[in-house]
Design a protein around this motif. Structure first.
Motif, PDB file in Angstrom:
ATOM      1  N   ALA A  36       4.870   8.918  -7.697  1.00 50.62           N
ATOM      2  CA  ALA A  36       4.113   9.858  -6.885  1.00 50.62           C
ATOM      3  C   ALA A  36       5.006  10.985  -6.375  1.00 50.62           C
ATOM      4  CB  ALA A  36       3.454   9.131  -5.713  1.00 50.62           C
ATOM      5  N   GLU A  37       6.211  10.636  -5.964  1.00 51.30           N
ATOM      6  CA  GLU A  37       7.150  11.656  -5.490  1.00 51.30           C
ATOM      7  C   GLU A  37       7.522  12.610  -6.620  1.00 51.30           C
ATOM      8  OE1 GLU A  37      11.127  11.824  -2.709  1.00 51.30           O
ATOM      9  OE2 GLU A  37      10.900  10.131  -4.093  1.00 51.30           O
ATOM     10  N   ALA A  38       7.746  12.070  -7.820  1.00 56.47           N
ATOM     11  CA  ALA A  38       8.093  12.909  -8.961  1.00 56.47           C
ATOM     12  C   ALA A  38       6.947  13.851  -9.341  1.00 56.47           C
ATOM     13  CB  ALA A  38       8.468  12.032 -10.159  1.00 56.47           C
ATOM     14  N   ALA A  39       5.718  13.429  -9.045  1.00 61.83           N
ATOM     15  CA  ALA A  39       4.553  14.264  -9.354  1.00 61.83           C
ATOM     16  C   ALA A  39       4.294  15.314  -8.286  1.00 61.83           C
ATOM     17  CB  ALA A  39       3.322  13.377  -9.511  1.00 61.83           C
ATOM     18  N   GLY A  40       5.111  15.320  -7.225  1.00 61.12           N
ATOM     19  CA  GLY A  40       4.971  16.330  -6.180  1.00 61.12           C
ATOM     20  C   GLY A  40       4.143  15.918  -4.994  1.00 61.12           C
ATOM     21  N   LEU A  41       3.654  14.657  -4.945  1.00 64.55           N
ATOM     22  CA  LEU A  41       2.901  14.215  -3.786  1.00 64.55           C
ATOM     23  C   LEU A  41       3.845  13.956  -2.614  1.00 64.55           C
ATOM     24  CD1 LEU A  41       0.864  13.666  -6.159  1.00 64.55           C
ATOM     25  CD2 LEU A  41      -0.083  11.861  -4.718  1.00 64.55           C
ATOM     26  N   ILE A  42       3.303  13.994  -1.428  1.00 68.61           N
ATOM     27  CA  ILE A  42       4.077  13.748  -0.216  1.00 68.61           C
ATOM     28  C   ILE A  42       4.071  12.254   0.083  1.00 68.61           C
ATOM     29  CG2 ILE A  42       4.198  14.150   2.268  1.00 68.61           C
ATOM     30  CD1 ILE A  42       2.913  16.898   1.744  1.00 68.61           C
ATOM     31  N   VAL A  43       5.234  11.639   0.062  1.00 66.51           N
ATOM     32  CA  VAL A  43       5.351  10.199   0.321  1.00 66.51           C
ATOM     33  C   VAL A  43       6.346   9.909   1.432  1.00 66.51           C
ATOM     34  CG1 VAL A  43       4.655   9.533  -2.015  1.00 66.51           C
ATOM     35  CG2 VAL A  43       7.062   9.983  -1.537  1.00 66.51           C
ATOM     36  N   ASP A  44       6.793  10.949   2.125  1.00 66.52           N
ATOM     37  CA  ASP A  44       7.766  10.819   3.210  1.00 66.52           C
ATOM     38  C   ASP A  44       7.180  11.478   4.452  1.00 66.52           C
ATOM     39  OD1 ASP A  44       9.863  10.905   4.991  1.00 66.52           O
ATOM     40  OD2 ASP A  44      11.314  11.759   3.594  1.00 66.52           O
ATOM     41  N   PRO A  45       7.051  10.761   5.570  1.00 61.60           N
ATOM     42  CA  PRO A  45       6.478  11.378   6.771  1.00 61.60           C
ATOM     43  C   PRO A  45       7.287  12.548   7.300  1.00 61.60           C
ATOM     44  CG  PRO A  45       7.389   9.203   7.261  1.00 61.60           C
ATOM     45  CD  PRO A  45       7.382   9.339   5.775  1.00 61.60           C
ATOM     46  N   ALA A  46       8.561  12.665   6.892  1.00 61.58           N
ATOM     47  CA  ALA A  46       9.398  13.779   7.346  1.00 61.58           C
ATOM     48  C   ALA A  46       9.334  14.975   6.401  1.00 61.58           C
ATOM     49  CB  ALA A  46      10.846  13.313   7.489  1.00 61.58           C
ATOM     50  N   ASP A  47       8.524  14.911   5.360  1.00 60.26           N
ATOM     51  CA  ASP A  47       8.410  16.022   4.409  1.00 60.26           C
ATOM     52  C   ASP A  47       7.947  17.280   5.149  1.00 60.26           C
ATOM     53  OD1 ASP A  47       7.335  17.830   2.350  1.00 60.26           O
ATOM     54  OD2 ASP A  47       7.507  16.131   0.986  1.00 60.26           O
ATOM     55  N   PRO A  48       8.701  18.387   5.063  1.00 59.63           N
ATOM     56  CA  PRO A  48       8.327  19.586   5.827  1.00 59.63           C
ATOM     57  C   PRO A  48       7.011  20.202   5.389  1.00 59.63           C
ATOM     58  CG  PRO A  48      10.128  20.060   4.305  1.00 59.63           C
ATOM     59  CD  PRO A  48       9.960  18.567   4.317  1.00 59.63           C
TER      60      PRO A  48
ATOM     61  N   ALA B 244       0.831  -1.205   0.000  1.00 57.61           N
ATOM     62  CA  ALA B 244       0.000   0.000   0.000  1.00 57.61           C
ATOM     63  C   ALA B 244       0.865   1.254   0.000  1.00 57.61           C
ATOM     64  CB  ALA B 244      -0.910   0.005   1.226  1.00 57.61           C
ATOM     65  N   LEU B 245       0.464   2.219  -0.807  1.00 54.52           N
ATOM     66  CA  LEU B 245       1.114   3.521  -0.792  1.00 54.52           C
ATOM     67  C   LEU B 245       0.121   4.545  -0.284  1.00 54.52           C
ATOM     68  CD1 LEU B 245       3.466   5.478  -1.562  1.00 54.52           C
ATOM     69  CD2 LEU B 245       2.266   5.815  -3.736  1.00 54.52           C
ATOM     70  N   LEU B 246       0.521   5.276   0.748  1.00 52.78           N
ATOM     71  CA  LEU B 246      -0.249   6.419   1.230  1.00 52.78           C
ATOM     72  C   LEU B 246       0.491   7.675   0.793  1.00 52.78           C
ATOM     73  CD1 LEU B 246      -1.195   5.301   4.860  1.00 52.78           C
ATOM     74  CD2 LEU B 246      -2.422   4.911   2.714  1.00 52.78           C
ATOM     75  N   ALA B 247      -0.159   8.476  -0.021  1.00 53.21           N
ATOM     76  CA  ALA B 247       0.443   9.711  -0.537  1.00 53.21           C
ATOM     77  C   ALA B 247      -0.479  10.875  -0.226  1.00 53.21           C
ATOM     78  CB  ALA B 247       0.680   9.605  -2.044  1.00 53.21           C
ATOM     79  N   GLU B 248       0.095  11.968   0.271  1.00 53.21           N
ATOM     80  CA  GLU B 248      -0.703  13.137   0.642  1.00 53.21           C
ATOM     81  C   GLU B 248      -0.554  14.231  -0.408  1.00 53.21           C
ATOM     82  OE1 GLU B 248       0.552  14.296   4.524  1.00 53.21           O
ATOM     83  OE2 GLU B 248       0.144  12.325   5.400  1.00 53.21           O
ATOM     84  N   PHE B 249      -1.621  14.993  -0.598  1.00 57.32           N
ATOM     85  CA  PHE B 249      -1.571  16.144  -1.495  1.00 57.32           C
ATOM     86  C   PHE B 249      -0.947  17.320  -0.746  1.00 57.32           C
ATOM     87  CE2 PHE B 249      -5.680  14.077  -2.912  1.00 57.32           C
ATOM     88  CZ  PHE B 249      -5.091  13.404  -3.976  1.00 57.32           C
ATOM     89  N   PRO B 250       0.045  17.984  -1.332  1.00 56.47           N
ATOM     90  CA  PRO B 250       0.627  19.147  -0.651  1.00 56.47           C
ATOM     91  C   PRO B 250      -0.444  20.191  -0.340  1.00 56.47           C
ATOM     92  CG  PRO B 250       1.989  18.490  -2.509  1.00 56.47           C
ATOM     93  CD  PRO B 250       0.711  17.697  -2.615  1.00 56.47           C
ATOM     94  N   PHE B 251      -0.581  20.519   0.931  1.00 53.76           N
ATOM     95  CA  PHE B 251      -1.540  21.511   1.404  1.00 53.76           C
ATOM     96  C   PHE B 251      -2.981  21.133   1.039  1.00 53.76           C
ATOM     97  CE2 PHE B 251       2.381  23.664  -0.177  1.00 53.76           C
ATOM     98  CZ  PHE B 251       3.043  23.646   1.030  1.00 53.76           C
TER      99      PHE B 251
END
Length: 264
Positions: free
Chosen positions: A136-148, A81-88
């Motif tokens: 997903a990372e290349a598309a700008g989604l957040i895939v790292d829990p440490a992403d500021p 499973a991949l959980l990816a967040e939308f920036p903001f």
């Protein structure tokens, strides 16, 4: 058949005001009552209601306790499973179409929204999951829990919102990079295009409040509605953040007070 139970909450300037859990039909009826009452009040959002208006709206409804906290998995890979967040929390049609393509190429064509304002995709194997994470990372989604960016809230801002005096979304991306050392220490930031503070009603460690002249009011440990005498260009905000040094025993609140003390 087991009946669904729903629990509603009313937004206030502080914490949510929870109603007692009730069967779905009753909860939906209460929701209609609340929305009709909000519309009749003339307020744009629940938290803008004055206490007497809120009390009148809740008349006849039963208050309850906040539900117990649930465990939310962080962004990233969790097996297949991949959980990816939308920036903001923002996603446009083109990105959503791209995500749908990922679900078909790497999984079973299904995707789900997550409480973290993102998406969950289940893929056929862990190798495909790693490939998906890279896309997903290349598309700008957040895939790292440490992403500021996870520590920064931002509204659409100008020009998407007529109330926005500043390009809050674009500025939030730049702020997140400068804010990363503080985010790693648990600090939060909020970039609001105007004093309404739609993206984050509550306080943040650092809040920037957009003005009609394109500058930002700076608020420490407050929300977008907090009055401030310190007004800076966004470039000046970044310069002051760069002056903050993360020491072996940092004091985030003190460091930010020093950085945003007048005069420059």
């Amino acid at each position: 058949m087991q009946q669904s139970i729903l629990q509603l909450a009313i937004a206030t300037p502080d914490d949510p005001l929870w109603l007692a859990p009730s069967p779905a039909p009753a909860a939906l009826a209460n929701l209609r009552t609340l929305l009709h009452g909000l519309a009749a009040s003339g307020a744009r959002r629940m938290r803008a209601l004055a206490p007497p208006q809120r009390d009148a709206l809740l008349n006849g409804l039963t208050l309850g306790e906040a539900p117990s906290a649930t465990t939310v998995l962080p962004a990233g890979l969790h097996g297949r499973a991949l959980l990816a967040e939308f920036p903001f929390g923002r996603c446009d049609a083109a990105l959503l179409d791209r995500i749908a393509g990922w679900s078909e190429a790497h999984g079973d064509g299904h995707l789900a929204l997550t409480p973290g304002r993102g998406i969950a995709l289940i893929v056929r194997d862990e190798s495909a999951a790693k490939t998906l994470r890279e896309e997903a990372e290349a598309a700008g989604l957040i895939v790292d829990p440490a992403d500021p960016r996870r520590a920064v809230a931002a509204c659409p801002g100008a020009p998407a919102c007529a109330s926005g005096g500043t390009p809050a979304q674009a500025d939030a991306h730049r702020l997140a990079a400068a804010f990363a050392p503080l985010a790693g220490l648990g600090a939060t930031a909020h970039v609001s295009g105007c004093p309404k503070g739609c993206a984050l009603p509550g306080p943040a460690t650092l809040t920037l409040v957009g003005r009609a002249d394109g500058r930002y009011g700076v608020v420490l440990e407050g929300n977008a509605g907090t009055a401030t005498d310190l007004v800076l260009t966004f470039g000046a905000v970044l310069e002051r953040l760069e002056s903050v040094r993360v020491r072996p025993a940092p004091d985030v609140a003190s460091d930010l007070r020093d950085a945003f003390r007048e005069p420059a």
